[in-house]
Design a protein around this motif. Structure first.
Motif, PDB file in Angstrom:
ATOM      1  N   UNK A  92       0.850  -1.182   0.000  1.00 37.95           N
ATOM      2  CA  UNK A  92       0.000   0.000   0.000  1.00 37.95           C
ATOM      3  C   UNK A  92       0.896   1.246   0.000  1.00 37.95           C
ATOM      4  N   UNK A  93       0.480   2.256  -0.723  1.00 39.29           N
ATOM      5  CA  UNK A  93       1.222   3.509  -0.751  1.00 39.29           C
ATOM      6  C   UNK A  93       1.043   4.220   0.585  1.00 39.29           C
ATOM      7  N   UNK A  94       2.141   4.555   1.223  1.00 40.94           N
ATOM      8  CA  UNK A  94       2.115   5.263   2.505  1.00 40.94           C
ATOM      9  C   UNK A  94       2.375   6.739   2.241  1.00 40.94           C
ATOM     10  N   UNK A  95       1.485   7.576   2.726  1.00 39.82           N
ATOM     11  CA  UNK A  95       1.618   9.007   2.491  1.00 39.82           C
ATOM     12  C   UNK A  95       2.695   9.595   3.401  1.00 39.82           C
ATOM     13  N   UNK A  96       3.396  10.561   2.893  1.00 43.96           N
ATOM     14  CA  UNK A  96       4.427  11.228   3.678  1.00 43.96           C
ATOM     15  C   UNK A  96       5.439  11.893   2.773  1.00 43.96           C
ATOM     16  N   UNK A  97       6.293  12.705   3.367  1.00 41.33           N
ATOM     17  CA  UNK A  97       7.362  13.379   2.647  1.00 41.33           C
ATOM     18  C   UNK A  97       8.701  12.792   3.081  1.00 41.33           C
ATOM     19  N   UNK A  98       9.679  12.858   2.195  1.00 41.12           N
ATOM     20  CA  UNK A  98      11.008  12.350   2.534  1.00 41.12           C
ATOM     21  C   UNK A  98      11.610  13.174   3.675  1.00 41.12           C
ATOM     22  N   UNK A  99      12.404  12.508   4.497  1.00 38.11           N
ATOM     23  CA  UNK A  99      13.086  13.158   5.609  1.00 38.11           C
ATOM     24  C   UNK A  99      13.782  14.435   5.156  1.00 38.11           C
ATOM     25  N   UNK A 188      14.658   6.843   1.947  1.00 34.23           N
ATOM     26  CA  UNK A 188      13.947   5.667   2.463  1.00 34.23           C
ATOM     27  C   UNK A 188      13.214   5.930   3.775  1.00 34.23           C
ATOM     28  N   UNK A 189      13.022   7.204   4.120  1.00 33.77           N
ATOM     29  CA  UNK A 189      12.353   7.545   5.382  1.00 33.77           C
ATOM     30  C   UNK A 189      11.251   8.563   5.091  1.00 33.77           C
ATOM     31  N   UNK A 190       9.999   8.199   5.361  1.00 34.63           N
ATOM     32  CA  UNK A 190       8.869   9.084   5.140  1.00 34.63           C
ATOM     33  C   UNK A 190       8.403   9.696   6.453  1.00 34.63           C
ATOM     34  N   UNK A 191       8.034  10.981   6.396  1.00 36.10           N
ATOM     35  CA  UNK A 191       7.569  11.709   7.563  1.00 36.10           C
ATOM     36  C   UNK A 191       6.200  12.323   7.288  1.00 36.10           C
ATOM     37  N   UNK A 192       5.396  12.422   8.332  1.00 36.55           N
ATOM     38  CA  UNK A 192       4.158  13.197   8.327  1.00 36.55           C
ATOM     39  C   UNK A 192       3.959  13.728   9.740  1.00 36.55           C
ATOM     40  N   UNK A 193       3.744  15.044   9.853  1.00 41.54           N
ATOM     41  CA  UNK A 193       3.571  15.684  11.167  1.00 41.54           C
ATOM     42  C   UNK A 193       4.735  15.377  12.098  1.00 41.54           C
ATOM     43  N   UNK A 194       5.957  15.417  11.544  1.00 49.36           N
ATOM     44  CA  UNK A 194       7.192  15.189  12.304  1.00 49.36           C
ATOM     45  C   UNK A 194       7.258  13.813  12.945  1.00 49.36           C
ATOM     46  N   UNK A 195       6.543  12.858  12.389  1.00 52.60           N
ATOM     47  CA  UNK A 195       6.631  11.469  12.833  1.00 52.60           C
ATOM     48  C   UNK A 195       7.024  10.596  11.646  1.00 52.60           C
ATOM     49  N   UNK A 196       7.834   9.574  11.913  1.00 51.73           N
ATOM     50  CA  UNK A 196       8.214   8.633  10.865  1.00 51.73           C
ATOM     51  C   UNK A 196       7.000   7.774  10.525  1.00 51.73           C
ATOM     52  N   UNK A 220      25.338   9.753   5.657  1.00 46.51           N
ATOM     53  CA  UNK A 220      24.573   9.788   4.407  1.00 46.51           C
ATOM     54  C   UNK A 220      23.101  10.115   4.614  1.00 46.51           C
ATOM     55  N   UNK A 221      22.736  10.600   5.782  1.00 48.10           N
ATOM     56  CA  UNK A 221      21.324  10.769   6.136  1.00 48.10           C
ATOM     57  C   UNK A 221      20.568  11.628   5.131  1.00 48.10           C
ATOM     58  N   UNK A 222      21.200  12.644   4.566  1.00 48.90           N
ATOM     59  CA  UNK A 222      20.505  13.558   3.670  1.00 48.90           C
ATOM     60  C   UNK A 222      20.410  13.074   2.239  1.00 48.90           C
ATOM     61  N   UNK A 223      21.005  11.919   1.919  1.00 49.84           N
ATOM     62  CA  UNK A 223      21.040  11.450   0.543  1.00 49.84           C
ATOM     63  C   UNK A 223      19.670  10.955   0.088  1.00 49.84           C
ATOM     64  N   UNK A 224      19.274  11.416  -1.072  1.00 45.84           N
ATOM     65  CA  UNK A 224      18.043  10.916  -1.683  1.00 45.84           C
ATOM     66  C   UNK A 224      18.412  10.035  -2.881  1.00 45.84           C
ATOM     67  N   UNK A 225      18.560  10.642  -4.023  1.00 41.31           N
ATOM     68  CA  UNK A 225      18.847   9.833  -5.212  1.00 41.31           C
ATOM     69  C   UNK A 225      20.166  10.219  -5.882  1.00 41.31           C
TER      70      UNK A 225
END
Length: 261
Positions: A92-99, A188-196, A220-225
């Motif tokens: 299922x697609x999980x809603x959220x923004x990348x860290x 690889x980390x999605x956030x919504x309302x400051x929660x993972x 490497x925490x800030x790495x996306x693609x």
């Protein structure tokens, strides 16, 4: 893809938002009567057994309340279906923004999430299940020495000498090894309302030291693609604070989950 989802999962695809392909893998975001789903498949047979093991792992983590994207079982109960030389899974697609590493609250929450994930992975009962997840690694002192010998030319000579002396004087490598995610970064980390809301992509999971994963993630925490560069020192400090707020490195469990000892 649509035919397989219909036949194996009983899911009708009404629309396809996009398809992304990379290295023998493909992902498709699709619209269905039950909501947005993510179909992921591989055409590399050597990966199939590992994909099946990782599907079981994420299902187990989901059952323990970890924020992961658990697979949707097919009609026959399988988590990963193999059809005509293709291994396919559905999530299922999980809603959220990348860290966002510019947000200290998110960075701290990510550190705490990594500690919680490592705690759970240390307890995974099938962590040594061959051949997919049981990957050995060299002793930590040997790995640092090899790096100093081959890849540390950019460091000042004095710094290399100090580090080599510390490694030489270190006691035998008795840090526990366990299953770790090993690709813990913004992509690889999605956030919504400051929660993972989700830790994604367990395809790099392997046995290693928690400390090694923590160090790798902190850099490497800030790495996306793209742009695999280090994050600023203040981001690493916040990340470590979040991690140590959840667990202390000195209190990491011992050798119960250490297949390499």
């Amino acid at each position: 893809m649509a035919d397989t989802l219909d036949e194996r999962w009983g899911v009708r695809v009404d629309s396809c938002e996009r398809i992304v392909m990379s290295g023998g893998n493909a992902l498709a975001w699709v619209g269905t009567p039950s909501g947005r789903l993510l179909a992921k498949w591989s055409v590399v047979p050597g990966r199939f057994s590992r994909l099946a093991e990782l599907a079981r792992l994420t299902t187990w983590l989901d059952g323990r309340g970890l924020p992961v994207s658990a697979p949707v079982p097919a009609r026959d109960g399988r988590l990963q279906a193999e059809v005509d030389g293709v291994s396919m899974g559905l999530q299922r697609v999980i809603e959220g923004d990348l860290l966002d590493t510019a947000d200290p609250a998110q960075v701290r929450a990510a550190g705490a999430a990594l500690a919680r994930l490592q705690d759970a992975l240390a307890a995974y009962p099938d962590a040594a299940r061959p051949p997919a997840l049981a990957v050995a690694c060299e002793p930590l002192t040997q790995r640092v020495t090899s790096w100093l010998d081959a890849r540390a030319e950019h460091l000042p000579a004095a710094a290399r000498d100090v580090l080599r002396g510390l490694v030489t004087a270190a006691p035998p490598d008795r840090l526990p090894r366990q299953l770790v995610h090993f690709d813990f970064r913004s992509a690889n980390i999605l956030f919504a309302d400051n929660e993972v809301t989700a830790i994604l992509n367990f395809e790099e999971a392997q046995h290693d030291h928690r400390l090694v994963e923590l160090a790798r993630a902190a850099i490497l925490l800030g790495t996306r693609y793209h742009n695999w560069g280090p994050v600023p020192a203040e981001v690493r400090t916040e990340f470590l604070a979040g991690y140590q707020g959840r667990t202390h490195l000195a209190a990491v469990p011992g050798s119960a989950h250490d297949p390499g000892m």
